[in-house]
Design a protein around this motif. Sequence first.
Motif, PDB file in Angstrom:
ATOM      1  N   GLY A  10      10.804   6.487   1.582  1.00 46.46           N
ATOM      2  CA  GLY A  10      10.057   5.299   1.175  1.00 46.46           C
ATOM      3  C   GLY A  10       8.925   5.549   0.188  1.00 46.46           C
ATOM      4  O   GLY A  10       7.999   4.769   0.109  1.00 46.46           O
TER       5      GLY A  10
ATOM      6  N   VAL B  40       1.688   3.956  -2.768  1.00 47.80           N
ATOM      7  CA  VAL B  40       1.175   2.623  -2.467  1.00 47.80           C
ATOM      8  C   VAL B  40       2.115   1.541  -3.000  1.00 47.80           C
ATOM      9  O   VAL B  40       2.240   0.467  -2.412  1.00 47.80           O
TER      10      VAL B  40
ATOM     11  N   TRP C 189       5.484   1.236  -3.165  1.00 52.50           N
ATOM     12  CA  TRP C 189       6.513   0.852  -2.205  1.00 52.50           C
ATOM     13  C   TRP C 189       5.925   0.241  -0.936  1.00 52.50           C
ATOM     14  O   TRP C 189       6.472  -0.697  -0.375  1.00 52.50           O
ATOM     15  N   LEU C 190       4.768   0.787  -0.500  1.00 50.31           N
ATOM     16  CA  LEU C 190       4.145   0.224   0.711  1.00 50.31           C
ATOM     17  C   LEU C 190       3.811  -1.245   0.495  1.00 50.31           C
ATOM     18  O   LEU C 190       4.003  -2.076   1.390  1.00 50.31           O
ATOM     19  N   ILE C 191       3.315  -1.580  -0.698  1.00 50.46           N
ATOM     20  CA  ILE C 191       2.955  -2.976  -0.976  1.00 50.46           C
ATOM     21  C   ILE C 191       4.213  -3.848  -1.048  1.00 50.46           C
ATOM     22  O   ILE C 191       4.251  -4.944  -0.479  1.00 50.46           O
TER      23      ILE C 191
ATOM     24  N   LEU D 177       7.038  -3.349   0.442  1.00 49.81           N
ATOM     25  CA  LEU D 177       7.525  -3.513   1.811  1.00 49.81           C
ATOM     26  C   LEU D 177       6.622  -4.468   2.590  1.00 49.81           C
ATOM     27  O   LEU D 177       7.090  -5.278   3.390  1.00 49.81           O
ATOM     28  N   PHE D 178       5.326  -4.381   2.337  1.00 51.68           N
ATOM     29  CA  PHE D 178       4.354  -5.239   3.019  1.00 51.68           C
ATOM     30  C   PHE D 178       4.612  -6.700   2.665  1.00 51.68           C
ATOM     31  O   PHE D 178       4.648  -7.578   3.544  1.00 51.68           O
TER      32      PHE D 178
ATOM     33  N   GLU E 117       7.666  -7.761   4.381  1.00 48.41           N
ATOM     34  CA  GLU E 117       7.434  -7.902   5.822  1.00 48.41           C
ATOM     35  C   GLU E 117       6.607  -9.157   6.128  1.00 48.41           C
ATOM     36  O   GLU E 117       6.662  -9.688   7.236  1.00 48.41           O
ATOM     37  N   MET E 118       5.838  -9.633   5.133  1.00 46.46           N
ATOM     38  CA  MET E 118       5.077 -10.882   5.331  1.00 46.46           C
ATOM     39  C   MET E 118       6.004 -12.028   5.717  1.00 46.46           C
ATOM     40  O   MET E 118       5.588 -12.969   6.405  1.00 46.46           O
TER      41      MET E 118
ATOM     42  N   PRO F 154      12.615   2.796   5.298  1.00 49.30           N
ATOM     43  CA  PRO F 154      11.657   1.698   5.466  1.00 49.30           C
ATOM     44  C   PRO F 154      12.126   0.392   4.814  1.00 49.30           C
ATOM     45  O   PRO F 154      11.894  -0.690   5.352  1.00 49.30           O
TER      46      PRO F 154
ATOM     47  N   THR G 230      12.663  -3.016   6.887  1.00 49.11           N
ATOM     48  CA  THR G 230      11.952  -4.257   6.569  1.00 49.11           C
ATOM     49  C   THR G 230      12.932  -5.420   6.423  1.00 49.11           C
ATOM     50  O   THR G 230      12.723  -6.513   6.962  1.00 49.11           O
TER      51      THR G 230
END
Lengths: 458, 458
Positions: free
Chosen positions: A262, A283, A285-287, A289-290, A293-294, A431, A435
């Motif tokens: 991820g 960051v 990919w984390l964003i 995915l975030f 996920e929202m 990840p 998600t």
Amino acid sequence: MDRNLRFATQVKFSPENIQEFSEKLNTLSPIELVDLIESKPPEEKNLIFKALSQNLEVQTFEYLPFRTQKEILNILPSEEIAYLLNSISPDDRTTLLQELPNGLVTHLLKYLSPEERALTIKLLGYPENSVGRLMTPDYLSIKMDWTVKQVLDFVREKGKDSETINVIYAIDDKGVLIDDFRIRQFLIAPLDAQVKDLADYHFLALHVDDNEEKAINVFRKYGRVALPVVNEKNVLLGIVTFDDILAVAVKEDTEDIQKIGGTEALDGPYMEIPFLSLMRKRVGWLIVLFLGEMLTASAMGYFEDEIAKAVVLALFLPLIISSGGNAGSQASTLIIRALALGEITVKDWWRIMHREIYSGIFLGLSLGVIGFFRVSVWSLFTNIYGIHWPLIAVTIFLGLTGVVLWGSLSGSMMPLILKRLGFDPAVSSAPFVATLVDVTGLIIYFSIAKIVLKGTLL
Amino acid sequence: MDRNLRFATQVKFSPENIQEFSEKLNTLSPIELVDLIESKPPEEKNLIFKALSQNLEVQTFEYLPFRTQKEILNILPSEEIAYLLNSISPDDRTTLLQELPNGLVTHLLKYLSPEERALTIKLLGYPENSVGRLMTPDYLSIKMDWTVKQVLDFVREKGKDSETINVIYAIDDKGVLIDDFRIRQFLIAPLDAQVKDLADYHFLALHVDDNEEKAINVFRKYGRVALPVVNEKNVLLGIVTFDDILAVAVKEDTEDIQKIGGTEALDGPYMEIPFLSLMRKRVGWLIVLFLGEMLTASAMGYFEDEIAKAVVLALFLPLIISSGGNAGSQASTLIIRALALGEITVKDWWRIMHREIYSGIFLGLSLGVIGFFRVSVWSLFTNIYGIHWPLIAVTIFLGLTGVVLWGSLSGSMMPLILKRLGFDPAVSSAPFVATLVDVTGLIIYFSIAKIVLKGTLL
């Protein structure tokens, strides 16, 4: 020798003392020097490197990792850069240049001799990740009517400049590849035999536009030291040697592994990459995915009434959606790797889907049964799930089966879809799939609950 | 030649017609034969194989993938098995035998000649995944007082039995390795020069107990065709060649990737592994993760009152715990790969923890800020989060920061802890870390909520 190395490891080199130690440094082998240079801070790296004889400098430079090569190119005087770039082998030079920013490449190209420059520009002209970028033109080619003695004399004369003399290629007058020979065939043949007497006209070749992945799989399958590279007309353009392939194989696997985890590919060792670059690779990919996920919050908002009426449903939510995510991670990772190894292609999607439907049902039922018993057994001894516990147990059973089946199916199809659309399948990381399955799994679970629990809890 | 191959691809071989096609099959190269055999169903595979001349049979067998080798060993008559096993190179034989069940190995060992049996048992005696298992004793060794002419005559005579003649080793009377030479050094040197005139007494060697991972990294770093293997007394025991290393490198990476995806290593191509084996490799970890994830239901039961009072908390739960899981997957994957490449060791744990604390804070704050604005912006236009939305926004902000920091930290430390305890660090897969962070992240999130929302919503 060991004594000099031990000494060099302990001494702290400075501009004042480097001259007096130069002689000792020049007794070390390139391998010892690489380890020594790598163990020192940047200032000392450069001092040691500059103290070496030109010949040793070139050999050591070729073994150094890319980031140290770059550091050293930054501090060397122009004439030394010119000498170094002209002396290292063309494939290593191409690899080095393609890692550098474009402006710096144009700058460095100036230091090359006209012939070397032409050659490098030609190699850089092939698409990135293509066999063309990996090949070297330093090989030995012979003609079919030569004798074994002629070949051996030729090897003695030209062998010094050649990247490998383990394999020798026979070409015709137009440069078309006719056969490949191992040097051992000539060493154990009578000196007056002709090349054509040894020929079997079987050879394996790569195409200049083949991608790295294909080249890796061919080398792996047939265990060759080097492979010839040809164009559409079978004209021999160069060779690719196994050492470059091994490096590329490890690099490609590292990129795949990092993407599966991820992040973007790091392009450098974890401890050495600057902190802000490391954050930039993570960051993003984390964003993404975030934000994906929202949608779970929105989807759950849609079922807010159900949750308020039966809080017990929320208790099992993480369990169910994460099981779907885990099944999806398994499936996507297996498919990503099988694609990279050439075991499957996008065309196999139908057979893969078939297989994953059965897998999903099997895995979903396995977890569903455990989930069913978890609720039942707890309910026998406590009252936490209320009088309608059998219905809750059924909801959990069906929810798990459905979500795990959906996870396996979407996890296996996602890499194939990405590949079909021209993206890297490894982007469908664990990840990412988790998600995707969280959002859709949640909808599956609550929909099943609404049906099963209608008229009782809901 | 192509004509014969095309023909062989189209024909359906049967016990009745195989004899008449035997001649045509024997004109094909081993590489063509491997592709042909692999494209056919098992019955035909065996027929084709048995129709080959013994010499071609051995060459083709060495190139076949392991599962086909096994199929073929199962149907060959004993004398053919004996011939085959005695003829393939010792390292390939060891690799084959170590993949087979123990009973079958004992059975097959009977077919080997006493010398070959002694050799194979010796190779099998080295620990699994050690360099000892990969090495072959077929190399050429010379003495320092030989002339170049003596060396070349020796190569001509013995070269046929040797796995590689690209590298030749000089040993003393006790078998201790003194230096390595490339064959090209002898080819371009005067015939009356002595070996010691060409020596530089620098060589790179592997220890027989080194593990595969170390061997891969040495080959990758120095780009060698072969490396000598020595024991504690520096006695030369054998050599390891790059083709075996490339195969092992790809196999190890496949295992790591599959473990990172949360399955056991498949040990075979995805489409060819039997369905039940595939399930066995996948369901085990899914159940372990499921049982671990059950703790989320228990932990949530503990916060049931809070959820009932503020259902809004449940809405953000998947978002927050999965963000922690994603951050954890990133960290664990980066560390697993860096360990495998030898870029870091367990001893670096302090520096890694340091780096991941900063990373976790940076990544956590990034997502936390986005989460904060998500709640705030929604609240400006709707009333879904009630009048206490600023407190909810703060809870989301703190929860995300804390859970992502915890995810990065535990994801990075888990592979190091596993390695320290003697387990494979790749076991701390993306799903494993995600599950761990789900359970703990949930507790972090609800604890923060209890503090922030006390006296208002809770």
